[in-house]
Design a protein around this motif. Structure first.
Motif, short mmCIF file in Angstrom:
data_model
loop_
_atom_site.label_atom_id
_atom_site.label_comp_id
_atom_site.label_asym_id
_atom_site.label_seq_id
_atom_site.Cartn_x
_atom_site.Cartn_y
_atom_site.Cartn_z
N ALA A 53 1.00 -1.13 -0.05
CA ALA A 53 -0.03 -0.01 0.05
C ALA A 53 0.95 1.34 0.09
CB ALA A 53 -0.90 -0.04 1.21
N GLU A 54 1.94 1.28 0.68
CA GLU A 54 2.97 2.34 0.71
C GLU A 54 3.49 2.67 -0.53
OE1 GLU A 54 6.87 3.50 2.98
OE2 GLU A 54 5.61 2.55 4.03
N LEU A 55 3.83 1.73 -1.07
CA LEU A 55 4.68 1.90 -2.60
C LEU A 55 3.55 2.18 -3.58
CD1 LEU A 55 7.10 -1.48 -2.42
CD2 LEU A 55 7.71 0.87 -2.08
N LEU A 56 2.48 1.49 -3.48
CA LEU A 56 1.56 2.04 -4.58
C LEU A 56 1.01 3.51 -4.15
CD1 LEU A 56 -0.88 -0.99 -4.57
CD2 LEU A 56 0.55 -0.38 -6.40
N GLY A 57 1.01 3.93 -3.02
CA GLY A 57 0.71 5.37 -2.79
C GLY A 57 1.63 6.42 -3.25
N ARG A 58 2.90 5.71 -3.31
CA ARG A 58 3.93 6.56 -3.83
C ARG A 58 4.03 6.40 -5.44
NH1 ARG A 58 8.49 7.54 0.07
NH2 ARG A 58 7.93 6.62 1.92
N GLY A 59 3.18 5.69 -6.08
CA GLY A 59 2.88 5.96 -7.60
C GLY A 59 3.61 4.77 -8.01
N LEU A 60 4.30 3.77 -7.36
CA LEU A 60 5.19 2.52 -7.80
C LEU A 60 4.20 1.43 -8.41
CD1 LEU A 60 7.97 1.42 -8.18
CD2 LEU A 60 7.97 0.52 -6.16
N GLU A 61 4.44 0.82 -9.37
CA GLU A 61 3.78 -0.29 -9.97
C GLU A 61 4.32 -1.56 -9.27
OE1 GLU A 61 3.50 -0.98 -14.24
OE2 GLU A 61 3.24 1.15 -14.62
N VAL A 62 3.55 -2.22 -8.54
CA VAL A 62 3.93 -3.54 -7.46
C VAL A 62 2.83 -4.55 -8.13
CG1 VAL A 62 4.12 -4.02 -5.30
CG2 VAL A 62 4.54 -1.68 -5.82
N ASP A 63 3.62 -5.71 -8.07
CA ASP A 63 2.61 -6.99 -8.34
C ASP A 63 1.76 -7.13 -7.03
OD1 ASP A 63 3.73 -7.12 -10.71
OD2 ASP A 63 5.12 -8.97 -9.96
N GLU A 64 0.59 -7.99 -7.25
CA GLU A 64 -0.43 -8.44 -6.05
C GLU A 64 0.54 -9.22 -5.37
OE1 GLU A 64 -3.44 -7.90 -6.02
OE2 GLU A 64 -3.49 -6.44 -7.55
N VAL A 65 0.13 -9.41 -4.03
CA VAL A 65 0.73 -10.05 -3.11
C VAL A 65 0.76 -11.62 -3.59
CG1 VAL A 65 0.88 -10.88 -0.60
CG2 VAL A 65 0.51 -8.53 -1.14
#
Length: 123
Positions: free
Chosen positions: A83-95
């Protein structure tokens, strides 16, 4: 005797972009950014709470060496980290939940591959 890994050198094609990505998107602390001379610049960044840092720059490592695979950080809450990385605008895979932990994955602009692991509860 303790043997501690405390610095990993990464190849990057653009030092300014790599530093901005690591500090703004991942949230690393900028420890050093020194221009030693016109051919040597050293940038060192550390993840919050980590004893190991990353470094890159000019004249440090050949950026054409290709991206590094398998860089891994460990957190206590992978969902919160995502959630923190997504909030910073980073594309992150699902858990991904596996027997040996829960993981998320992302790549930096130079293709260096990162994983973030939450360890499973220990008995």
């Amino acid at each position: 005797m303790d043997w501690k890994l405390e610095l990993v050198i990464l190849p990057v094609s653009d030092v300014y972009r790599a530093k901005a990505f690591s500090t703004e998107k991942i949230g690393f602390h900028a420890d050093h950014d020194h221009r030693v001379n016109e051919k040597l610049r050293f940038v060192q960044l550390t993840p919050p709470g980590s004893a190991c840092s990353i470094a890159f720059g000019e004249g440090i490592v050949d950026p054409s060496a290709g991206p590094v695979q398998g860089l891994q950080m460990v957190v206590t809450d992978v969902q919160a980290a995502r959630a923190e990385l997504l909030g910073r605008g980073l594309e992150v895979d699902e858990v991904q939940v596996l027997a040996w932990g829960s993981f998320i994955y992302f790549k930096d602009p130079d293709g260096n591959a990162w994983s973030v692991q939450q360890l499973p509860p220990r008995p």
